[in-house]
Write an enzyme that holds these catalytic residues in place. Sequence first.
Site, PDB file in Angstrom:
ATOM      1  CB  ILE A   1      55.886 -89.141  16.200  1.00 27.75           C
ATOM      2  CG1 ILE A   1      54.505 -89.470  16.773  1.00 27.75           C
ATOM      3  CG2 ILE A   1      56.042 -89.647  14.783  1.00 27.75           C
ATOM      4  CD1 ILE A   1      53.362 -88.868  16.028  1.00 27.75           C
ATOM      5  CG  ASP A   2      60.371 -93.339  15.452  1.00 25.14           C
ATOM      6  OD1 ASP A   2      59.540 -93.368  14.518  1.00 25.14           O
ATOM      7  OD2 ASP A   2      60.719 -94.360  16.081  1.00 25.14           O
ATOM      8  CB  SER A   3      62.403 -90.279  11.161  1.00 25.93           C
ATOM      9  OG  SER A   3      63.230 -91.389  11.444  1.00 25.93           O
TER      10      SER A   3
ATOM     11  CG  ASP B   1      56.299 -94.102  15.051  1.00 23.16           C
ATOM     12  OD1 ASP B   1      56.133 -95.246  14.587  1.00 23.16           O
ATOM     13  OD2 ASP B   1      56.609 -93.880  16.240  1.00 23.16           O
ATOM     14  CG  LEU B   2      56.624 -87.452  10.282  1.00 22.82           C
ATOM     15  CD1 LEU B   2      55.236 -87.039  10.762  1.00 22.82           C
ATOM     16  CD2 LEU B   2      57.618 -86.334  10.518  1.00 22.82           C
TER      17      LEU B   2
END
Length: 87
Positions: free
Chosen positions: A37-39, A41-42
């Site tokens: 998960i990238d930033s 998505d987070l």
Amino acid sequence: MNDRVAVQKLLSIIADFTPYAAEDLKEGMTFVDDLGIDSLDLAQILMAIEDAFDVEIDEDISENVETIGDAEKLLIEYLEDLDDKDD
């Protein structure tokens, strides 16, 4: 809402952003390394959590969320704070 139900709902939200089923997610899994998960998505996950549980997560605190267990702990703390305010 009890903690177990809240955690299951949380896992369901997280699973929507990963190739994993909610029941396959474990506390120690990291969002970046284990789940990919990238930033962005987070950030979307945190917004979905805020919407689902009607809470507002402090941005400074959310930056420390690295694992599913961190997210579970944070959510439970927020829900307990809400319960205390309702009493």
